[in-house]
Design a protein around this motif. Structure first.
Motif, PDB file in Angstrom:
ATOM      1  N   VAL B 193     -20.963 -22.192  -8.872  1.00 31.17           N
ATOM      2  CA  VAL B 193     -20.239 -22.996  -9.868  1.00 31.17           C
ATOM      3  C   VAL B 193     -19.876 -22.109 -11.068  1.00 31.17           C
ATOM      4  CG1 VAL B 193     -20.349 -24.987 -11.406  1.00 31.17           C
ATOM      5  CG2 VAL B 193     -21.416 -25.116  -9.153  1.00 31.17           C
ATOM      6  N   GLY B 194     -20.862 -21.322 -11.517  1.00 33.52           N
ATOM      7  CA  GLY B 194     -20.602 -20.415 -12.638  1.00 33.52           C
ATOM      8  C   GLY B 194     -19.512 -19.414 -12.317  1.00 33.52           C
ATOM      9  N   LEU B 195     -19.561 -18.866 -11.090  1.00 35.37           N
ATOM     10  CA  LEU B 195     -18.554 -17.890 -10.670  1.00 35.37           C
ATOM     11  C   LEU B 195     -17.166 -18.526 -10.626  1.00 35.37           C
ATOM     12  CD1 LEU B 195     -18.228 -14.973  -9.597  1.00 35.37           C
ATOM     13  CD2 LEU B 195     -18.386 -15.931  -7.292  1.00 35.37           C
ATOM     14  N   ALA B 196     -17.107 -19.770 -10.131  1.00 31.63           N
ATOM     15  CA  ALA B 196     -15.823 -20.472 -10.055  1.00 31.63           C
ATOM     16  C   ALA B 196     -15.244 -20.656 -11.460  1.00 31.63           C
ATOM     17  CB  ALA B 196     -16.005 -21.827  -9.370  1.00 31.63           C
ATOM     18  N   TYR B 197     -16.131 -20.985 -12.406  1.00 33.45           N
ATOM     19  CA  TYR B 197     -15.679 -21.170 -13.782  1.00 33.45           C
ATOM     20  C   TYR B 197     -15.163 -19.853 -14.352  1.00 33.45           C
ATOM     21  CZ  TYR B 197     -15.472 -23.261 -18.369  1.00 33.45           C
ATOM     22  OH  TYR B 197     -15.018 -23.748 -19.555  1.00 33.45           O
ATOM     23  N   LEU B 198     -15.900 -18.775 -14.045  1.00 32.36           N
ATOM     24  CA  LEU B 198     -15.538 -17.434 -14.519  1.00 32.36           C
ATOM     25  C   LEU B 198     -14.205 -16.983 -13.938  1.00 32.36           C
ATOM     26  CD1 LEU B 198     -16.584 -14.950 -16.060  1.00 32.36           C
ATOM     27  CD2 LEU B 198     -17.703 -14.221 -13.959  1.00 32.36           C
ATOM     28  N   SER B 222      -7.656 -17.207 -10.405  1.00 30.13           N
ATOM     29  CA  SER B 222      -7.816 -18.646 -10.513  1.00 30.13           C
ATOM     30  C   SER B 222      -7.688 -19.330  -9.149  1.00 30.13           C
ATOM     31  CB  SER B 222      -6.790 -19.200 -11.494  1.00 30.13           C
ATOM     32  OG  SER B 222      -6.969 -20.580 -11.644  1.00 30.13           O
ATOM     33  N   TRP B 223      -6.907 -18.712  -8.251  1.00 30.61           N
ATOM     34  CA  TRP B 223      -6.708 -19.313  -6.928  1.00 30.61           C
ATOM     35  C   TRP B 223      -7.952 -19.182  -6.038  1.00 30.61           C
ATOM     36  CZ3 TRP B 223      -3.098 -22.656  -5.702  1.00 30.61           C
ATOM     37  CH2 TRP B 223      -1.959 -22.709  -6.508  1.00 30.61           C
ATOM     38  N   LEU B 224      -8.914 -18.360  -6.465  1.00 28.80           N
ATOM     39  CA  LEU B 224     -10.164 -18.242  -5.695  1.00 28.80           C
ATOM     40  C   LEU B 224     -11.165 -19.297  -6.128  1.00 28.80           C
ATOM     41  CD1 LEU B 224     -10.536 -14.347  -5.881  1.00 28.80           C
ATOM     42  CD2 LEU B 224      -9.596 -15.735  -4.021  1.00 28.80           C
ATOM     43  N   ALA B 245      -5.373 -31.395  -1.833  1.00 27.82           N
ATOM     44  CA  ALA B 245      -5.543 -31.205  -0.396  1.00 27.82           C
ATOM     45  C   ALA B 245      -6.324 -29.922  -0.102  1.00 27.82           C
ATOM     46  CB  ALA B 245      -4.189 -31.169   0.296  1.00 27.82           C
ATOM     47  N   ILE B 246      -6.103 -28.860  -0.919  1.00 27.86           N
ATOM     48  CA  ILE B 246      -6.849 -27.610  -0.694  1.00 27.86           C
ATOM     49  C   ILE B 246      -8.342 -27.878  -0.830  1.00 27.86           C
ATOM     50  CG2 ILE B 246      -7.089 -25.189  -1.380  1.00 27.86           C
ATOM     51  CD1 ILE B 246      -4.510 -25.449  -2.963  1.00 27.86           C
ATOM     52  N   GLY B 247      -8.691 -28.594  -1.902  1.00 26.40           N
ATOM     53  CA  GLY B 247     -10.107 -28.884  -2.150  1.00 26.40           C
ATOM     54  C   GLY B 247     -10.701 -29.752  -1.056  1.00 26.40           C
ATOM     55  N   ILE B 248      -9.965 -30.802  -0.661  1.00 28.89           N
ATOM     56  CA  ILE B 248     -10.491 -31.706   0.361  1.00 28.89           C
ATOM     57  C   ILE B 248     -10.696 -30.944   1.667  1.00 28.89           C
ATOM     58  CG2 ILE B 248      -9.949 -33.727   1.782  1.00 28.89           C
ATOM     59  CD1 ILE B 248      -8.492 -34.866  -0.721  1.00 28.89           C
ATOM     60  N   ALA B 249      -9.705 -30.126   2.048  1.00 30.05           N
ATOM     61  CA  ALA B 249      -9.826 -29.366   3.296  1.00 30.05           C
ATOM     62  C   ALA B 249     -11.027 -28.426   3.228  1.00 30.05           C
ATOM     63  CB  ALA B 249      -8.546 -28.575   3.547  1.00 30.05           C
ATOM     64  N   THR B 250     -11.206 -27.743   2.093  1.00 33.47           N
ATOM     65  CA  THR B 250     -12.337 -26.819   1.953  1.00 33.47           C
ATOM     66  C   THR B 250     -13.657 -27.571   2.047  1.00 33.47           C
ATOM     67  OG1 THR B 250     -10.943 -25.555   0.466  1.00 33.47           O
ATOM     68  CG2 THR B 250     -13.272 -24.974   0.528  1.00 33.47           C
ATOM     69  N   ALA B 251     -13.733 -28.723   1.367  1.00 32.75           N
ATOM     70  CA  ALA B 251     -14.975 -29.506   1.387  1.00 32.75           C
ATOM     71  C   ALA B 251     -15.319 -29.936   2.805  1.00 32.75           C
ATOM     72  CB  ALA B 251     -14.842 -30.717   0.463  1.00 32.75           C
ATOM     73  N   VAL B 252     -14.298 -30.412   3.541  1.00 29.09           N
ATOM     74  CA  VAL B 252     -14.535 -30.861   4.920  1.00 29.09           C
ATOM     75  C   VAL B 252     -15.004 -29.687   5.777  1.00 29.09           C
ATOM     76  CG1 VAL B 252     -13.401 -31.719   7.008  1.00 29.09           C
ATOM     77  CG2 VAL B 252     -12.961 -32.811   4.795  1.00 29.09           C
ATOM     78  N   LEU B 253     -14.345 -28.541   5.602  1.00 24.56           N
ATOM     79  CA  LEU B 253     -14.709 -27.347   6.383  1.00 24.56           C
ATOM     80  C   LEU B 253     -16.155 -26.938   6.090  1.00 24.56           C
ATOM     81  CD1 LEU B 253     -13.450 -25.182   8.289  1.00 24.56           C
ATOM     82  CD2 LEU B 253     -13.143 -23.784   6.244  1.00 24.56           C
ATOM     83  N   LEU B 254     -16.516 -26.867   4.808  1.00 31.38           N
ATOM     84  CA  LEU B 254     -17.876 -26.459   4.432  1.00 31.38           C
ATOM     85  C   LEU B 254     -18.905 -27.446   4.966  1.00 31.38           C
ATOM     86  CD1 LEU B 254     -17.184 -25.335   0.771  1.00 31.38           C
ATOM     87  CD2 LEU B 254     -18.021 -23.857   2.599  1.00 31.38           C
TER      88      LEU B 254
END
Lengths: 293, 537
Positions: B193-198, B222-224, B245-254
């Motif tokens: 989470v911290g890395l994503a914020y960074l 930012s795209w990472l 949709a990017i987030g939803i797809a990533t969440a489903v995949l994870l």
């Protein structure tokens, strides 16, 4: 002087009365069984003896002092094994043993090595990966690795296998022979029967019976089992209670006072085989908890 | 037991903790939108603020991209990245608690013995996270729309917060499958989470404003970041739901990866193995203090790294703040309205604000270290020590000492890093004031150590929720009290209000002494009361 003296001990948690007038006395050099079903108040009593809980009423003396006011002083002379041992997940078993013995003044190194060997304990694993039995071994090794005047053990063998149970028994006998007192709580009758010199039976927060196993035996009956004897005659013996039979055997219970008379009667029946068994603590328990089988 | 029953029991077990998280995040949302609507109603002021932010990489790094000059855009810019990160932390702890946490405690073994699929524990933990994030999305949308922002943008912001939370729930689920302990899984997932914020911060700092000073294109890092994806919905501006949709797809995949690993591995096993421990303890492990230090130092290191990073940001970025907007008189006027009576320079305010954040982190670190006492008591480990010749006071003082060390572990690196960073950018004369600013945060942080200890002594079973609530309420009173125009006496309840914002303010010796007195009194009272109470399992 007694090692533990408890008189009329009372303790409530909110509206639940956990202890309602408990008496308990443990003398030096004895293994004292503290027997009762789950929820009878054994652990509450032990926590009061350790000064972790404060008594609502009654008097409590451990090693001659009040454990609530002089907890640290009392703890210098005792070793404790909790019923459900919880350890620091990141520390290895060896580290926990060292910490706990050092807090009490340091382990007897030779004794410690022997205990680790006897209990076949691997001290390098992290505590979080130990089974319940192994966590109990940590607490037992730490308790036994330094001599104490009093050992307080709360259901200490519930996770141990029979071989380790035997090791445990040897060390109990060792510390008893060295003059220490042991308070051993249990809901397992066979364990108390095997290890203890005296027993206090607790039920619903109050002691219902205290004595040596010998004394408590007077309270119940002896079981006779005859083979190759006339069944009808055996059933008719005066003093034979609750007769039952099957195949070529017949079994009945006898009050302690009637044993000599019944023995004479049995001799007259000329049985091929005879077993006379003392009551097990299972039967003692039924005697005290007969109202809820 | 069916899977639905398991899911229901998980939700039931969260009936106190989750509402606290969701309520807290929603309260922050509502406070922020209300404050912006009340304080920056004038479109001209909004324009100035956004232009200033757009021009300044430091602001963009900390907050996000100024995507437009309306009220909604201003709120979205100000708060979305915080909300997404908080949703991420909420989801991380939630998922790990119900997966690797249950496995550590042996609960999963009980569940595994029922006629449920092997994947049911993970699947229902993820289900719990879905429910939590959906509710959070709805309450965040309400917290934005009810004070008066447009519904479409509010719903989109709520959705983006929820989707960010779900991505981090997926990351936490995978971490819980791969790592051997809940502590390790929590640490790794929270660091993500911290890395994503960074990453999104760097991306936003790299962005180039267009000729209207509106900045909608952030740099590639930012795209990472899942938080960066959430920002792309550009709520109240273009209101574009597609990036969700990017987030939803990533969440489903994870989630699918976590379930697949769970289906194949042994109970209690992990990809990353644990090293064997020591056969004998170090010679120094012979007191409660040594034990508490041994248990706590890894989290102290974590806090110190985070704080050093924060201090570095303050030092390196502060001059660019001054350069970019120092000449903007209107903006300075706005800042002065936020901090009444202040005649301080912009740079001073920036440094004071960043080290104020470090002060809050220090209070959180101190409170967290103090709360450890409750876990030790509840799990029965306190009993093991207190049945040895260790007095109650000695045991508690060991935890308090390490809690004080935790406060230092945040503020010393924050102050030193800021001083070194200032020296590196040629502002040597700010070295002393950076250290002083960090030192000024100590008294308020110590108050939370004392308060937490007092709660533990009086209400042991409620230690954790009550202590975090006290901290959260104090933060809101201290940070938003002025903007929300709360009565003075109410604002003064927050210890943070009595911290001197050096270098923007002078040191208030009376405040320092009062805070230290409260800290000492609460800690002493805690020790006295703890000695008189039963251990509560």
């Amino acid at each position: 002087m007694s090692v533990i003296e408890v008189h009329d001990l009372r303790k409530s948690f909110g509206r639940t009365a956990a202890l309602t007038g408990l008496d308990l006395e443990v003398r030096p050099g004895e293994v004292h069984g503290f027997l009762g079903p789950n929820g009878a108040g054994k652990s509450t009593t032990i926590r009061i003896l350790l000064g972790l809980l404060r008594a609502d009423g009654g008097t409590v003396t451990v090693l001659g002092r009040d454990p609530w006011r002089d907890a640290v002083h009392v703890h210098r002379g005792l070793a404790y094994v909790p019923g459900d041992v919880s350890l620091w997940p990141n520390l290895s078993g060896g580290e926990v043993i060292d910490l706990l013995t050092r807090l009490r003044g340091g382990a007897d190194e030779a004794l410690l090595r022997r205990l680790v060997e006897d209990f076949e304990f691997d001290p390098r694993k992290r505590s979080r990966s130990y089974s319940r039995g192994n966590r109990q071994k940590v607490a037992l090794i730490a308790a036994f690795a330094r001599p104490a005047e009093l050992y307080v053990l709360d259901e200490p063998t519930s996770g141990l296998d029979p071989l380790m149970d035997e090791v445990f028994r040897r060390h109990i006998e060792r510390v008893r022979d060295e003059g220490a007192a042991v308070l051993l709580s249990s809901h397992m009758l066979a364990e108390v029967e095997r290890l203890c010199d005296r027993v206090t039976i607790i039920r619903s927060g109050v002691d219902v019976e205290t004595g040596t196993l010998q004394e408590l035996r007077h309270l119940t009956r002896t079981t006779f089992r005859l083979t190759g004897a006339d069944e009808a005659a055996a059933r008719a013996l005066p003093g034979a209670h609750e007769p039952r039979s099957g195949g070529d055997w017949v079994e009945f219970d006898v009050d302690a006072a009637d044993v000599p008379a019944v023995l004479a009667g049995v001799a007259a029946l000329r049985p091929a085989g005879l077993t006379v068994a003392p009551p097990s603590l299972e039967e003692l328990f039924l005697h005290h908890y007969g109202d809820r089988p | 037991m069916s899977t639905a029953t398991l899911l229901a029991s998980r939700l039931l077990s969260e009936r106190w903790r989750l509402p606290l998280w969701i309520g807290g995040i929603t309260l922050l949302t509502a406070a922020s939108s209300t404050a912006v609507l009340a304080q920056f109603a004038d479109p001209e002021e909004q324009r100035v603020l956004l232009l200033a932010a757009a021009a300044n990489p430091a602001f963009r790094f900390l907050r996000g991209l100024p995507i437009g000059i309306g009220t909604g855009e201003l709120v979205f810019f100000q708060i979305f990245t915080y909300l997404a990160a908080l949703a991420g932390l909420m989801s991380t702890f939630l998922v790990v608690r119900h997966t690797r946490g249950d496995e550590d405690s042996g609960r999963t073994e009980l569940i595994a013995a029922t006629p449920l699929r092997r994947t049911a524990p993970v699947a229902t933990a993820l289900g719990t996270a879905v429910v939590a994030n959906l509710v959070l999305g709805v309450t965040v949308a309400l917290g934005l729309a009810l004070p008066g922002l447009p519904w479409r943008g509010s719903v989109l912001t709520g959705s983006a917060v929820a989707v960010s939370g779900l991505v981090f729930a997926g990351i936490a689920a995978v971490a819980a499958q791969v790592l051997p302990t809940s502590r390790a899984a929590n640490g790794a997932a929270a660091a993500t989470v911290g890395l994503a914020y960074l990453l999104r911060g760097i991306g936003d700092a790299m962005a180039q404003p267009d000729e209207r000073f509106v900045t909608r294109e952030s740099g590639w890092p930012s795209w990472l970041s899942p938080i960066g994806w959430g920002q792309r919905v550009e709520a109240y501006q273009t209101d574009n739901p597609l990036p969700l949709a990017i987030g939803i797809a990533t969440a489903v995949l994870l989630g699918a990866v976590a379930v697949a690993v769970a289906a194949r591995r042994d109970l209690g096993a992990s990809l990353v193995r644990e090293r064997a421990g020591r056969e004998r303890a170090r010679g120094s492990l012979r007191s409660p203090l040594a034990l508490v230090w041994r248990l706590s130092w890894p989290s102290l290191v974590g806090w110190a790294i985070g704080a050093a990073f924060l201090g570095t940001v303050a030092g390196l970025l502060a001059p660019s703040v001054a350069d970019a907007i120092g000449s903007n008189a209107q903006f300075l006027e706005l800042i002065r309205r936020l901090i009444p009576g202040s005649t301080a320079g912009l740079l001073d305010l920036f440094v004071a604000a960043i080290l104020g954040m470090a002060g809050f982190l220090a209070a959180a670190a101190g409170a967290q270290a103090t709360m450890r006492m409750r876990a030790e008591e509840a799990d029965g480990r306190a009993e093991l020590l207190l049945a040895a010749p260790v007095g109650r006071a000695r045991w508690m003082v060991a935890f308090l000492a390490v809690a004080v060390a935790s406060v230092a572990a945040v503020l010393v690196p924050a102050g030193v890093a800021a001083a070194v960073a200032f020296a590196a950018v040629g502002e040597q004369d700010r070295t002393g004031s950076s250290l002083a600013a960090a030192a000024a945060q100590v008294p308020a942080a110590l108050v939370f150590v004392g308060l937490t200890a007092l709660v533990f002594a009086v209400l042991p079973r409620l230690t954790v929720p009550v202590a975090w609530t006290l901290l959260g309420v104090s933060l809101i009173l201290g940070e938003y009290g002025t903007i929300l125009q709360l009565p003075e006496w109410m604002q003064d309840m927050s210890p943070f209000r009595h911290t001197s914002a050096i270098p923007a303010e002078d040191l208030d010796a009376g405040g320092v002494l009062a805070l230290l007195a409260v800290a000492l009194a609460t800690a002493t009272l805690a020790v006295l009361l703890f000695r008189r109470r039963d251990l509560a399992v």
